[in-house]
Design an enzyme around this catalytic site. Sequence first.
Site, PDB file in Angstrom:
ATOM      1  N   TYR B 229     -55.395 -27.887   4.126  1.00  0.00           N
ATOM      2  CA  TYR B 229     -56.287 -27.592   5.253  1.00  0.00           C
ATOM      3  C   TYR B 229     -57.670 -27.175   4.766  1.00  0.00           C
ATOM      4  O   TYR B 229     -58.665 -27.360   5.467  1.00  0.00           O
ATOM      5  CB  TYR B 229     -55.654 -26.562   6.194  1.00  0.00           C
ATOM      6  CG  TYR B 229     -54.644 -27.254   7.066  1.00  0.00           C
ATOM      7  CD1 TYR B 229     -55.065 -27.995   8.163  1.00  0.00           C
ATOM      8  CD2 TYR B 229     -53.295 -27.252   6.753  1.00  0.00           C
ATOM      9  CE1 TYR B 229     -54.172 -28.701   8.931  1.00  0.00           C
ATOM     10  CE2 TYR B 229     -52.382 -27.954   7.513  1.00  0.00           C
ATOM     11  CZ  TYR B 229     -52.828 -28.678   8.602  1.00  0.00           C
ATOM     12  OH  TYR B 229     -51.941 -29.385   9.340  1.00  0.00           O
ATOM     13  N   PHE B 377     -50.353 -38.469   1.361  1.00  0.00           N
ATOM     14  CA  PHE B 377     -51.586 -37.728   1.081  1.00  0.00           C
ATOM     15  C   PHE B 377     -52.715 -38.633   0.593  1.00  0.00           C
ATOM     16  O   PHE B 377     -53.875 -38.212   0.596  1.00  0.00           O
ATOM     17  CB  PHE B 377     -51.359 -36.489   0.195  1.00  0.00           C
ATOM     18  CG  PHE B 377     -50.813 -36.737  -1.173  1.00  0.00           C
ATOM     19  CD1 PHE B 377     -51.599 -37.289  -2.151  1.00  0.00           C
ATOM     20  CD2 PHE B 377     -49.520 -36.360  -1.478  1.00  0.00           C
ATOM     21  CE1 PHE B 377     -51.107 -37.484  -3.418  1.00  0.00           C
ATOM     22  CE2 PHE B 377     -49.015 -36.560  -2.746  1.00  0.00           C
ATOM     23  CZ  PHE B 377     -49.806 -37.127  -3.711  1.00  0.00           C
ATOM     24  N   ARG B 442     -44.351 -39.886  -8.911  1.00  0.00           N
ATOM     25  CA  ARG B 442     -44.572 -39.234 -10.208  1.00  0.00           C
ATOM     26  C   ARG B 442     -43.654 -39.772 -11.286  1.00  0.00           C
ATOM     27  O   ARG B 442     -43.042 -39.010 -12.046  1.00  0.00           O
ATOM     28  CB  ARG B 442     -44.351 -37.725 -10.087  1.00  0.00           C
ATOM     29  CG  ARG B 442     -45.349 -37.056  -9.198  1.00  0.00           C
ATOM     30  CD  ARG B 442     -45.049 -35.590  -9.077  1.00  0.00           C
ATOM     31  NE  ARG B 442     -46.252 -34.847  -8.764  1.00  0.00           N
ATOM     32  CZ  ARG B 442     -46.317 -33.548  -8.671  1.00  0.00           C
ATOM     33  NH1 ARG B 442     -45.262 -32.816  -8.872  1.00  0.00           N
ATOM     34  NH2 ARG B 442     -47.449 -32.949  -8.385  1.00  0.00           N
TER      35      ARG B 442
END
Lengths: 156, 550
Positions: B229, B377, B442
């Site tokens: 945020y 993301f 990952r």
Amino acid sequence: MHLHRLEKIWLVFGISMLVVFLCVIGVAAFALGMQPPSGHSHSIDPQKVNETPPFDNPRLEQIGENEYNAYMVAYVFGYSPAKMEIPLGATVHFQITSSDVVHGFEIPGTNVNLMVVPGEVNHYTHTFTEPGEFLLLCNEYCGAGHEYMATTITVK
Amino acid sequence: MTQTAEQGFDRKDSRLVLAHILFAFASLLLGGFAGLLQGMVRGGVITLPAGIGYYQLLTAHGVLMALVFTTYFIIGFLYSGLSKTCGGKLLPAASKLGWIGFILMAVGTVIATIVILLNQATVLYTFYAPMKASPWFYIALALVVVGSWVSGFGMFYQYRSWRKSNPGKLSPLFAFMAVGTMILWLIATLGVAATVLVQFIPWSFGWVDTIDVMVSRTLFWYFGHPLVYFWLLPAYACWYVIIPKIIGGKVFSDALARLAFILFLLFSIPVGFHHQLMEPGISPVWKYIQVILTFMVIVPSLMTAFSIFGTFETAGRAKGAKGLFGWFKMLPWKDVRFFAPMLGMLAFIPGGAGGIINASHQLNGAIHNTLWVTGHFHLTVATTVALTFFGISYWLIPAITNRVLTPKLNRLGIIQTIIWAVGMLFMSGSMHTVGLFGSPRRTAYTTYQDHPDAVLWMPYHVAMAVGGVILFISLLLLAYNVVALLRSPKGYTEYPIAEASEEAGTTPRILERWGVWIGIAVALILFAYTIPFLDMLNDPTPGSKPWVTW
């Protein structure tokens, strides 16, 4: 503070949707028992995993009719026991811990997806209703050989 | 306080802002290069030359993009807006604190980059214990955080001085949002500062033998969600305050904009467990309570969506748009200052929806630690936030250097934005899809000994690599554009700050009583964390000794 009439409608609609979503996952979790993997505070000394029962002898153990406990240890870069054969339709209670760093425990195509954290034992129950060679892989970065950390589980 | 061509942006402030923006873009370019290589390795297109590890690149990519690029850009942008709206120039003390912050963060970044390149900190940017990096890696992170605090204090100082010399007046909306963002950051980073200073540094130096892994993860994720945020709120500030001016409209409602920021301050922190849903050691009840709080933080985003599109429609109709959607065509699509953030806003619709899935308690198991999360993301921070920041740069750099955005550069900016969006469509789209199939995030190139499931993932990994190449081309064009902006003709460029619409009514003064809101935020944090955290402290899991596994 002035709230536009259309904005009131928009927010009431949006918040109602959120409440519906929360009810669905809440009922699934607390009424139908579909909780995320957990097991509150079952601690284990990560330095002594190999001498602490039941993890001194990682294995698949039958505890009822087509019901099993799988005691497993994740380490860099593999799982113990390395291979498992599970009868079709068996319910397996996975109990897993790590003897070194944080690992993942994921069986693609199922809901089995756990974090394996040293110092804790994680729990998840899954019923294998389809036969096949299931991939079991580590999905949390654990070091140079992370991409080799995988095995298969045979269901037949 | 109108700015004239003769006055321009304050010269000293311009240097401070420009230093932050250029530092941000340098790390973006470096981190983007690491990302390009990672995509190609994972897609099986290349293998890295001896000595460089995939996970080393991944660590550099995460640290440089997620921590350095964002923090530098945000602090530079917020300082520029405070200078513009709070008196036309920064007070000497605010400016000095800004420079001290810059230097501390720069030293931290340099140290972190060196230890990563030396392969002494291949722990990724989340540095989960008990993998142990060089102590200097943790010290470097602490320097970045402390530097950002000092910069935040400079902003608070500027804001307080403005309010003291303008008693009884409502603060400028931009300044309010800058302060709200930095308060959020300050409260959130206390968690990561605690784990780094109390746990990681003593343990990595060998002063203590073991570390409590669950406590460190919980403190990290107390910080890890408000971190996102912290990236998003400056983008929202641009949408609320800057975009209306660019499209020739007004702020839809000053009060609702402030209320949205207050709600973010309250609800974006006590939600860290939704990153730990698949972990042991936390009871499902407390996980679910934080899931509910996570859903609360969606409300201010719903408010923002309404306000922004309300502004678009009002501005379009004022220009004579007809019909239900006629205003949509009236938007300045050929202006990069609008176009880039607008694509970012559109990306946030699927991005936000994906976020709701991720936070949905047991449903998280379907996607946890798969490439779906990486796709998520890259849509939110690397599209919504990044495109908004790019859009800001196309007017901010000329505005503070007294130059102009030429039509040619505007066109190049639009091309750069489109290339970025196309690259992200490839990359984020295939990440989301293959993540649903279970491909882990990952993870370097592997087919898991040609397991049939994993072999089927490969085409998507190749598509990710294609996306990465397209994105890097966009990044190179961005670098060219930034240099060209610094050499474009002299002239006056407006710093666009919109006025509030009068129809929306007055703003309640309680919204600016920070003490009240910080108090409620702390109460919510204590509610969400006290019992589960005390459980961890009172019944600690046996600690872990350090491991170097790379």
